[in-house]
Design a protein around this motif. Structure first.
Motif, PDB file in Angstrom:
ATOM      1  N   ASP A 139       0.824  -1.203   0.000  1.00 13.42           N
ATOM      2  CA  ASP A 139       0.000   0.000   0.000  1.00 13.42           C
ATOM      3  C   ASP A 139       0.860   1.255   0.000  1.00 13.42           C
ATOM      4  O   ASP A 139       0.392   2.349   0.352  1.00 13.42           O
ATOM      5  CB  ASP A 139      -0.919   0.007   1.223  1.00 13.42           C
ATOM      6  N   GLY A 140       2.124   1.090  -0.409  1.00 13.01           N
ATOM      7  CA  GLY A 140       3.058   2.215  -0.425  1.00 13.01           C
ATOM      8  C   GLY A 140       2.658   3.296  -1.412  1.00 13.01           C
ATOM      9  O   GLY A 140       1.769   3.103  -2.261  1.00 13.01           O
ATOM     10  N   PRO A 141       3.320   4.451  -1.357  1.00  6.88           N
ATOM     11  CA  PRO A 141       2.913   5.606  -2.171  1.00  6.88           C
ATOM     12  C   PRO A 141       3.299   5.508  -3.645  1.00  6.88           C
ATOM     13  O   PRO A 141       2.739   6.216  -4.475  1.00  6.88           O
ATOM     14  CB  PRO A 141       3.650   6.771  -1.505  1.00  6.88           C
ATOM     15  N   THR A 142       4.249   4.645  -3.998  1.00  9.91           N
ATOM     16  CA  THR A 142       4.716   4.588  -5.381  1.00  9.91           C
ATOM     17  C   THR A 142       4.007   3.483  -6.168  1.00  9.91           C
ATOM     18  O   THR A 142       3.509   2.509  -5.600  1.00  9.91           O
ATOM     19  CB  THR A 142       6.237   4.337  -5.433  1.00  9.91           C
ATOM     20  N   ALA A 143       4.007   3.654  -7.491  1.00 13.37           N
ATOM     21  CA  ALA A 143       3.401   2.640  -8.366  1.00 13.37           C
ATOM     22  C   ALA A 143       4.146   1.319  -8.261  1.00 13.37           C
ATOM     23  O   ALA A 143       3.543   0.241  -8.292  1.00 13.37           O
ATOM     24  CB  ALA A 143       3.407   3.136  -9.817  1.00 13.37           C
ATOM     25  N   THR A 144       5.465   1.386  -8.102  1.00 14.69           N
ATOM     26  CA  THR A 144       6.268   0.163  -7.973  1.00 14.69           C
ATOM     27  C   THR A 144       5.906  -0.599  -6.711  1.00 14.69           C
ATOM     28  O   THR A 144       5.767  -1.830  -6.729  1.00 14.69           O
ATOM     29  CB  THR A 144       7.770   0.505  -7.972  1.00 14.69           C
ATOM     30  N   ALA A 145       5.755   0.111  -5.606  1.00 14.71           N
ATOM     31  CA  ALA A 145       5.410  -0.549  -4.340  1.00 14.71           C
ATOM     32  C   ALA A 145       4.076  -1.268  -4.432  1.00 14.71           C
ATOM     33  O   ALA A 145       3.913  -2.381  -3.917  1.00 14.71           O
ATOM     34  CB  ALA A 145       5.378   0.479  -3.212  1.00 14.71           C
ATOM     35  N   LYS A 146       3.122  -0.658  -5.121  1.00 17.57           N
ATOM     36  CA  LYS A 146       1.787  -1.264  -5.250  1.00 17.57           C
ATOM     37  C   LYS A 146       1.804  -2.549  -6.078  1.00 17.57           C
ATOM     38  O   LYS A 146       0.901  -3.379  -5.965  1.00 17.57           O
ATOM     39  CB  LYS A 146       0.808  -0.257  -5.859  1.00 17.57           C
ATOM     40  N   LEU A 147       2.831  -2.713  -6.913  1.00 12.69           N
ATOM     41  CA  LEU A 147       2.919  -3.920  -7.742  1.00 12.69           C
ATOM     42  C   LEU A 147       3.483  -5.120  -6.974  1.00 12.69           C
ATOM     43  O   LEU A 147       3.609  -6.198  -7.545  1.00 12.69           O
ATOM     44  CB  LEU A 147       3.792  -3.649  -8.969  1.00 12.69           C
ATOM     45  N   CYS A 148       3.820  -4.925  -5.694  1.00  8.96           N
ATOM     46  CA  CYS A 148       4.351  -6.024  -4.857  1.00  8.96           C
ATOM     47  C   CYS A 148       5.624  -6.606  -5.460  1.00  8.96           C
ATOM     48  O   CYS A 148       5.683  -7.808  -5.788  1.00  8.96           O
ATOM     49  CB  CYS A 148       3.300  -7.120  -4.670  1.00  8.96           C
ATOM     50  N   PRO A 149       6.677  -5.802  -5.598  1.00  9.23           N
ATOM     51  CA  PRO A 149       7.884  -6.268  -6.304  1.00  9.23           C
ATOM     52  C   PRO A 149       8.596  -7.425  -5.615  1.00  9.23           C
ATOM     53  O   PRO A 149       9.154  -8.294  -6.280  1.00  9.23           O
ATOM     54  CB  PRO A 149       8.768  -5.015  -6.349  1.00  9.23           C
ATOM     55  N   ARG A 150       8.595  -7.433  -4.272  1.00  9.72           N
ATOM     56  CA  ARG A 150       9.278  -8.532  -3.578  1.00  9.72           C
ATOM     57  C   ARG A 150       8.545  -9.852  -3.814  1.00  9.72           C
ATOM     58  O   ARG A 150       9.176 -10.878  -4.108  1.00  9.72           O
ATOM     59  CB  ARG A 150       9.361  -8.231  -2.079  1.00  9.72           C
ATOM     60  N   ALA A 151       7.236  -9.817  -3.685  1.00 10.27           N
ATOM     61  CA  ALA A 151       6.447 -11.035  -3.880  1.00 10.27           C
ATOM     62  C   ALA A 151       6.559 -11.528  -5.316  1.00 10.27           C
ATOM     63  O   ALA A 151       6.633 -12.743  -5.563  1.00 10.27           O
ATOM     64  CB  ALA A 151       4.983 -10.774  -3.526  1.00 10.27           C
ATOM     65  N   ARG A 152       6.605 -10.603  -6.277  1.00 12.40           N
ATOM     66  CA  ARG A 152       6.729 -11.011  -7.679  1.00 12.40           C
ATOM     67  C   ARG A 152       8.082 -11.681  -7.930  1.00 12.40           C
ATOM     68  O   ARG A 152       8.163 -12.679  -8.665  1.00 12.40           O
ATOM     69  CB  ARG A 152       6.545  -9.807  -8.601  1.00 12.40           C
ATOM     70  N   ALA A 153       9.158 -11.137  -7.363  1.00 13.12           N
ATOM     71  CA  ALA A 153      10.475 -11.767  -7.523  1.00 13.12           C
ATOM     72  C   ALA A 153      10.481 -13.160  -6.899  1.00 13.12           C
ATOM     73  O   ALA A 153      11.098 -14.087  -7.429  1.00 13.12           O
ATOM     74  CB  ALA A 153      11.555 -10.891  -6.880  1.00 13.12           C
ATOM     75  N   LEU A 154       9.762 -13.315  -5.795  1.00 12.07           N
ATOM     76  CA  LEU A 154       9.706 -14.609  -5.111  1.00 12.07           C
ATOM     77  C   LEU A 154       8.965 -15.640  -5.946  1.00 12.07           C
ATOM     78  O   LEU A 154       9.480 -16.741  -6.197  1.00 12.07           O
ATOM     79  CB  LEU A 154       9.021 -14.453  -3.753  1.00 12.07           C
ATOM     80  N   VAL A 155       7.751 -15.303  -6.401  1.00 12.74           N
ATOM     81  CA  VAL A 155       6.892 -16.315  -7.039  1.00 12.74           C
ATOM     82  C   VAL A 155       7.162 -16.470  -8.533  1.00 12.74           C
ATOM     83  O   VAL A 155       6.839 -17.512  -9.108  1.00 12.74           O
ATOM     84  CB  VAL A 155       5.399 -16.009  -6.787  1.00 12.74           C
ATOM     85  N   ALA A 156       7.753 -15.447  -9.164  1.00  6.92           N
ATOM     86  CA  ALA A 156       8.010 -15.540 -10.603  1.00  6.92           C
ATOM     87  C   ALA A 156       9.372 -16.129 -10.920  1.00  6.92           C
ATOM     88  O   ALA A 156       9.566 -16.704 -11.992  1.00  6.92           O
ATOM     89  CB  ALA A 156       7.892 -14.156 -11.251  1.00  6.92           C
TER      90      ALA A 156
END
Length: 483
Positions: free
Chosen positions: A388-405
Motif C-alpha cells: 500500500d506504499g505511495p509509489t506505483a512500484t510498491a503497489k505492484l508487490c515487487p518482492r512477492a513477484r520476484a519470489l513467485v516468478a
C-alpha cells in the motif's frame, strides 16, 4: 526496416495491432500505461477474460496491485515478473481482434510466442550485459523480434521500426550516411548469414581455461562426461569429442592443437570429479542436475543424519530445505547462483548484497504464505514490503513477484526436486513409519504451483478449468466445510 509478405507497405490507418519491445520489465509496465493513457477507449472483457480477471484480483489481493494499471486493457504489458494469470490475460487480449491494440514486451516475447502484429517497434538494439554494461543484441535476436510484424497465415503485411542506440539520423532525399549503412549491415549481414554456427562446447572449454570450474554450464558438462566414464570406464576423449563440430572448426582454423589441450583439461576435470568414488545414483543425479558431487554427498549425509525423523509435510520439508541452505553456505551459493538477483530482490536487498543465510530466513515466511494460499499483497507484507506504499512500484508487490516468478519456480523448487530424488534413492521412507512416498515425489511441483498438501494438489489437478491458486485454495476449503 520492413518485414512484408508482399512488396506493399501497410497503410498506417490499417495498423491496429502493435508490439513494442523494450529493454526492461519496468519499461514494459510504464510504457504500456503511458500508451493506454493516450489511447481512447476501453476494451470490454468477454466471459472467459472476465473470469480470468476475477481470479487475478483474488490472486493479487486487490486490483490496484495489477500490472495492468487503470485496467482499460487498451495497451497491455508482457514481462517475466507477471503472474501466470496476467500473462494469459495479456496474450488473449492482444490476440483478440477487438482486444488490446498494443502489447509492450521485453524481448522474451519474441522467443516463440505466436503473437503477430501489423507493427513492431524495437525500442533499442542493446541489452544490459552480465557486467551491467550495455551490449549489442545479436542480429538474429533483432530479426526474431521483427518477425512479429506480418506473419504468413496471419497478416499479409508488417512494418518494423528499429530505434537504434544511439539514434541514427538521415535525410530522406539524401544518400544514406555510412553510419546508417553500418547499422543495417549489422542487422542484415551479407548473404543474410544472421547466426554464426559454432559448437556450444567451445564456451565450456573457454570457461575451463579461465578457471571457471564452478560455472553452471561447465559443471553440468563435467558431470555428464563423468557419468559417461563411470558407466563405460573405457571411454576415450577421441571417441566422444574429437569428432565434434568444434574440432572440425579448429582444424580449419589451424587451432587443433590448442583445442585438443582444452579437451584434455575437460576430461581431467571429469576424472577429478570421480576421485571421491561417488555412488552410481549420485553420478546419475549429478549428470542430470549439474550439481557437483561434493554437494550431493553433503546433502546425502544431512539426510542420513535425519533418517527416521524426516518431515512428513510439505511445509516442514520447506523449512528443512531452507535451514539446510542457511547452514551450508557452499551449497546455498552454488544452487542459487542462477537466481541470486531475484533472491536478493525478494528480500528487499540491493543486487550488490551478499547472499547470506539471513536472506533465506527473510524469504521463508513468504514461501510458506505462497503454499498456504495467501494473495500476493499478503506475501509482500510477509517479505517486509509495503503493497500500500505511495509509489506505483510498491503497489505492484515487487518482492512477492520476484519470489513467485523467479525464486520459487527456478530456484527452490529445483532444489527440492534434488532433495526428493535423494530421499527416494536412499529409500529413507522405509526407515520411518507414516512416511508418504507420494508426498516426497510431489514436493517440487506442489511448491511450484503453491499448495501445502497432496490433497490440494490433487484437487487442482482435477479442476484444470480454474487457473487461480488462491481461488483453488478457497474452493478446496469450501468443499471441506461442505463435507
Amino acid at each position: 526496416m520492413r518485414n512484408c509478405c508482399s512488396n506493399a507497405i501497410c497503410p498506417t490507418d490499417k495498423i491496429n495491432k502493435t508490439i513494442i519491445f523494450v529493454n526492461t520489465k519496468d519499461d514494459a509496465v510504464s510504457t504500456s500505461r503511458i500508451i493506454a493513457g493516450n489511447l481512447r477507449g476501453t476494451v470490454e472483457l468477454n466471459k472467459f477474460e472476465s473470469e480470468l480477471w476475477e481470479s487475478l484480483k483474488l490472486e493479487l489481493g486487490h486490483s490496484k496491485h495489477s500490472i495492468f494499471g487503470g485496467s482499460s486493457f487498451i495497451a497491455v504489458p508482457h514481462n517475466s515478473s507477471m503472474l501466470r494469470l496476467e500473462r494469459m490475460l495479456s496474450e488473449r487480449l492482444f490476440r483478440r481482434k477487438n482486444g488490446a491494440k498494443v502489447i509492450v514486451a521485453t524481448p522474451t516475447l519474441a522467443q516463440g510466442l505466436n503473437l503477430p502484429a501489423h507493427l513492431a517497434v524495437l525500442a533499442g538494439d542493446k541489452r544490459m550485459g552480465e557486467g551491467q554494461q550495455r551490449e549489442d543484441l545479436e542480429a538474429h535476436e533483432i530479426l526474431n523480434a521483427a518477425a512479429r510484424a506480418g506473419r504468413a497465415g496471419h497478416l499479409a503485411n508488417g512494418v518494423v521500426i528499429l530505434i537504434p542506440e544511439p539514434i541514427v539520423t538521415f535525410t530522406p532525399d539524401a544518400p544514406p550516411p555510412n553510419e546508417l549503412k553500418k547499422k543495417l549491415l549489422s542487422v542484415l549481414p551479407k548473404e543474410d548469414r544472421c547466426v554464426t554456427i559454432s559448437d556450444p562446447l567451445e564456451v565450456v572449454l573457454d570457461r575451463i581455461s579461465e578457471g571457471r570450474i564452478e560455472d553452471l554450464e561447465v559443471r553440468y558438462t563435467i558431470n555428464r562426461l563423468a557419468a559417461l566414464k563411470a558407466e563405460a570406464d573405457v571411454v576415450l576423449s577421441e571417441d566422444v569429442i574429437l569428432r565434434s563440430f568444434g574440432v572440425f572448426l579448429a582444424k580449419n582454423n589451424q587451432l587443433e592443437e590448442s583445442y585438443v589441450q582444452k579437451i584434455e583439461k575437460l576430461w581431467d576435470e571429469a576424472k577429478v570429479a570421480l576421485d571421491s568414488k561417488p555412488d552410481l545414483f549420485e553420478i546419475k543425479l549429478a549428470s542430470q542436475s549439474g550439481i557437483p558431487f561434493n554437494l550431493l554427498e553433503r546433502l546425502k549425509l544431512k539426510l542420513l543424519t535425519s533418517a527416521g525423523h524426516l518431515p512428513t509435510s510439505i511445509s516442514v520439508w520447506i523449512d528443512w530445505t531452507i535451514n539446510w541452505l542457511i547452514e551450508d553456505s557452499e551449497s546455498r551459493e552454488y544452487l542459487l547462483q542462477d537466481v541470486y538477483r531475484s533472491t536478493l530482490a525478494a528480500a528487499g536487498q540491493p543486487s550488490s548484497a551478499s547472499l547470506d543465510g539471513s536472506i533465506l530466513s527473510t524469504l521463508l515466511p513468504g514461501i510458506q504464505g505462497w503454499i498456504s494460499g495467501k494473495p500476493l499483497n499478503e506475501i509482500e507484507r510477509l517479505l517486509g514490503g509495503n503493497p500500500d506504499g505511495p509509489t506505483a512500484t510498491a503497489k505492484l508487490c515487487p518482492r512477492a513477484r520476484a519470489l513467485v516468478a523467479t525464486f520459487i519456480p527456478r530456484g527452490i523448487s529445483f532444489i527440492m526436486m534434488v532433495v526428493s530424488r535423494m530421499v527416494e534413492e536412499l529409500e529413507l521412507y522405509a526407515l520411518q513409519d507414516g512416511f508418504n512416498k507420494s508426498l516426497i515425489n510431489s514436493l517440487s511441483i506442489a511448491l511450484r504451483k503453491g499448495f501445502d498438501s497432496l490433497e490440494k494438489l490433487e484437487f487442482a489437478n482435477t479442476h484444470k478449468n480454474i487457473y487461480g491458486r488462491v481461488q483453488l485454495h478457497m474452493l478446496f476449503n469450501q468443499n471441506g466445510e461442505e463435507n
